[in-house]
Design a protein around this motif. Structure first.
Motif, PDB file in Angstrom:
ATOM      1  N   GLN A 259      12.140  -6.673  52.660  1.00  0.00           N
ATOM      2  CA  GLN A 259      13.361  -6.034  52.187  1.00  0.00           C
ATOM      3  C   GLN A 259      13.488  -4.609  52.708  1.00  0.00           C
ATOM      4  OE1 GLN A 259      13.563  -5.072  47.988  1.00  0.00           O
ATOM      5  NE2 GLN A 259      15.743  -5.549  47.931  1.00  0.00           N
ATOM      6  N   THR A 288      32.341  -6.555  55.546  1.00  0.00           N
ATOM      7  CA  THR A 288      31.684  -7.846  55.753  1.00  0.00           C
ATOM      8  C   THR A 288      30.304  -7.650  56.362  1.00  0.00           C
ATOM      9  OG1 THR A 288      33.795  -8.995  56.063  1.00  0.00           O
ATOM     10  CG2 THR A 288      31.825 -10.095  56.897  1.00  0.00           C
ATOM     11  N   ARG A 301      28.925 -12.262  54.164  1.00  0.00           N
ATOM     12  CA  ARG A 301      29.229 -11.907  52.786  1.00  0.00           C
ATOM     13  C   ARG A 301      30.199 -10.738  52.821  1.00  0.00           C
ATOM     14  NH1 ARG A 301      27.231 -16.089  52.308  1.00  0.00           N
ATOM     15  NH2 ARG A 301      25.467 -16.763  51.009  1.00  0.00           N
ATOM     16  N   ILE A 303      33.127  -7.970  50.680  1.00  0.00           N
ATOM     17  CA  ILE A 303      33.590  -7.341  49.456  1.00  0.00           C
ATOM     18  C   ILE A 303      34.832  -6.517  49.791  1.00  0.00           C
ATOM     19  CG2 ILE A 303      32.117  -5.290  49.742  1.00  0.00           C
ATOM     20  CD1 ILE A 303      31.820  -5.285  46.670  1.00  0.00           C
ATOM     21  N   GLN A 318      27.535  -0.622  49.270  1.00  0.00           N
ATOM     22  CA  GLN A 318      28.125  -1.960  49.196  1.00  0.00           C
ATOM     23  C   GLN A 318      27.434  -2.917  50.168  1.00  0.00           C
ATOM     24  OE1 GLN A 318      30.005  -2.792  46.914  1.00  0.00           O
ATOM     25  NE2 GLN A 318      30.963  -0.913  46.166  1.00  0.00           N
ATOM     26  N   LYS A 320      24.277  -2.793  50.980  1.00  0.00           N
ATOM     27  CA  LYS A 320      23.019  -3.154  50.312  1.00  0.00           C
ATOM     28  C   LYS A 320      23.264  -4.226  49.257  1.00  0.00           C
ATOM     29  CE  LYS A 320      20.594   1.277  50.843  1.00  0.00           C
ATOM     30  NZ  LYS A 320      20.034   2.442  50.111  1.00  0.00           N
ATOM     31  N   LYS A 321      24.376  -4.088  48.535  1.00  0.00           N
ATOM     32  CA  LYS A 321      24.710  -5.077  47.515  1.00  0.00           C
ATOM     33  C   LYS A 321      24.929  -6.447  48.143  1.00  0.00           C
ATOM     34  CE  LYS A 321      28.041  -5.992  43.808  1.00  0.00           C
ATOM     35  NZ  LYS A 321      29.244  -5.483  43.094  1.00  0.00           N
ATOM     36  N   LEU A 322      25.638  -6.480  49.263  1.00  0.00           N
ATOM     37  CA  LEU A 322      25.860  -7.751  49.959  1.00  0.00           C
ATOM     38  C   LEU A 322      24.556  -8.336  50.476  1.00  0.00           C
ATOM     39  CD1 LEU A 322      29.089  -6.826  51.964  1.00  0.00           C
ATOM     40  CD2 LEU A 322      28.951  -8.259  49.928  1.00  0.00           C
ATOM     41  N   SER A 324      21.654  -7.978  49.180  1.00  0.00           N
ATOM     42  CA  SER A 324      20.859  -8.481  48.057  1.00  0.00           C
ATOM     43  C   SER A 324      21.236  -9.915  47.690  1.00  0.00           C
ATOM     44  CB  SER A 324      21.035  -7.566  46.833  1.00  0.00           C
ATOM     45  OG  SER A 324      22.350  -7.668  46.307  1.00  0.00           O
ATOM     46  N   GLU A 325      22.410 -10.352  48.152  1.00  0.00           N
ATOM     47  CA  GLU A 325      22.859 -11.715  47.874  1.00  0.00           C
ATOM     48  C   GLU A 325      22.351 -12.723  48.899  1.00  0.00           C
ATOM     49  OE1 GLU A 325      27.075 -11.491  47.767  1.00  0.00           O
ATOM     50  OE2 GLU A 325      27.152  -9.989  46.165  1.00  0.00           O
ATOM     51  N   VAL A 326      21.640 -12.231  49.904  1.00  0.00           N
ATOM     52  CA  VAL A 326      21.160 -13.087  50.996  1.00  0.00           C
ATOM     53  C   VAL A 326      19.677 -13.396  50.807  1.00  0.00           C
ATOM     54  CG1 VAL A 326      20.864 -13.290  53.493  1.00  0.00           C
ATOM     55  CG2 VAL A 326      22.853 -12.080  52.564  1.00  0.00           C
ATOM     56  N   ASP A 327      19.317 -14.667  50.906  1.00  0.00           N
ATOM     57  CA  ASP A 327      17.917 -15.092  50.805  1.00  0.00           C
ATOM     58  C   ASP A 327      17.350 -15.237  52.214  1.00  0.00           C
ATOM     59  OD1 ASP A 327      15.468 -16.125  50.211  1.00  0.00           O
ATOM     60  OD2 ASP A 327      16.211 -18.073  49.500  1.00  0.00           O
TER      61      ASP A 327
END
Length: 365
Positions: A259, A288, A301, A303, A318, A320-322, A324-327
């Motif tokens: 990460q 994006t 991803r 927003i 924002q 970083k937030k996007l 965090s949604e990625v595995d």
């Protein structure tokens, strides 16, 4: 058949980036050359015709290109030079018409139905443009002439390099019927495969289908395929193409799963994006994130917010937030990209700069 009286030229520079490098560096001439990085994770941005003989194409990984041609020459990308040359090319276009639709730095449509020099034949204008590009810029262009954009684009590819081809309205039906379906505008590999399963391999096969059948299988694109198969393309040459997005991306030196490493790389991409936004003045309200994984699969991803994304303090949190949604723990990241889109204020003064063998006798047109 519609719009027979329109006169459209599509001009496409031959191996543009590579040709500029060969022009400016005599030691590269006549040799297999690509523009891009020879880094293990680099990608070919453009290939000279000498390199293409080895099967090398743009977007190919540099390592694969080097395997195909061990003595391949790599030249660094110089976008500022290509942009300057593109401006010179457009200055030549403007001698004949101001109705110009740029598709990229190296290609554009010109509507010369009514032109500044009063020429009756579009082919005469195309010949003069090609000659001026060669004499003044020492570069080579191909040109296609027809009564609509679809056919003019195909014609410019027909006799490359240094080619010129006219598809007269009287020739269009025969030309289209023999055209491989892969050459049709909007038909990519996935659509072509689907068409093949339906028995559609050439323009004549496509022309045999009804508009209802094509829409049933291909949705709203089916209507466009139907029109193209019948030589119809009513789209005008648009003088202004407003930028809809602005972005950047980077292919990482090593695939990453940590990460902390992903956030560091995201910071660098966000910083570059902020710099480009500052230079362009673009105001986009949608951010994006694009991630390409080790296996070359990719996801995005996005927003959207009310205010435009312009500053690093707006974009990075924002992004970083996007992220965090990625595995990506089990599928390492190979590429990270960020873009802004959905313009808050669309400006009409910023043009967007973002690419068969038949024996036809060219008729005057």
């Amino acid at each position: 058949m519609k719009d027979k009286l329109r006169k459209i030229i599509h001009v496409d520079m031959d191996a543009f980036y590579a040709s500029v490098e060969q022009r400016d560096n005599p030691e590269y001439r006549g040799k297999p050359l690509v523009v891009g990085s020879d880094h293990p994770r680099g990608v070919v941005a453009a290939a000279s015709y000498e390199a293409r003989k080895y099967g090398i194409r743009s977007a190919m990984p540099s390592m694969k290109a080097k395997k195909l041609c061990p003595h391949l020459i790599f030249a660094d990308v110089r976008f500022h030079v290509y942009e300057a040359v593109s401006a010179q090319i457009h200055a030549i276009f403007h001698r004949y018409t101001d109705i110009i639709e740029p598709l990229s730095l190296d290609e554009a449509f010109l509507d010369v139905t009514e032109n500044k020099v009063g020429y009756e034949l579009a082919v005469d204008i195309a010949l003069e443009i090609k000659a001026a590009i060669r004499e003044e810029l020492n570069l080579v262009a191909s040109a296609g002439i027809s009564y609509n954009k679809f056919l003019a684009k195909i014609a410019s590819d027909y006799r490359k390099p240094d080619g010129i081809c006219t598809i007269h309205p009287s020739q269009a039906d025969q030309f289209i019927e023999q055209l491989p379906i892969e050459s049709f505008w909007g038909v990519g590999p996935v659509t072509a495969k689907k068409m093949h399963k339906l028995g559609i391999h050439r323009g004549s096969d496509l022309k045999a289908w009804s508009i209802v059948g094509l829409v049933q299988h291909f949705g709203k694109m089916g209507r466009m395929y139907y029109d193209f198969a019948h030589g119809v393309d009513d789209r005008p040459v648009e003088e202004i193409r407003i930028r809809k997005s602005l972005g950047c991306e980077t292919t990482l030196e090593k695939d990453i799963t940590a990460q902390s490493s992903a956030i560091i790389e995201l910071y660098h991409v966000a910083t570059e994006l902020v710099s480009r936004i500052g230079e362009d003045g673009f105001q986009g309200t949608t951010l994006t994130l694009k991630i390409k994984f080790k296996d070359f699969s990719q996801i995005t991803r996005s927003i959207t917010q009310e205010n435009s994304f312009e500053l690093l303090d707006d974009i990075l949190p924002q992004a970083k937030k996007l992220l965090s949604e990625v595995d990506y723990e089990d599928n390492p990241i190979r590429l990270i990209g960020l873009s802004v889109s959905n313009p808050k204020l669309e400006s009409a003064d910023k043009p967007l700069y973002i690419q068969l063998k038949l024996d036809f006798k060219d008729e005057e047109y």
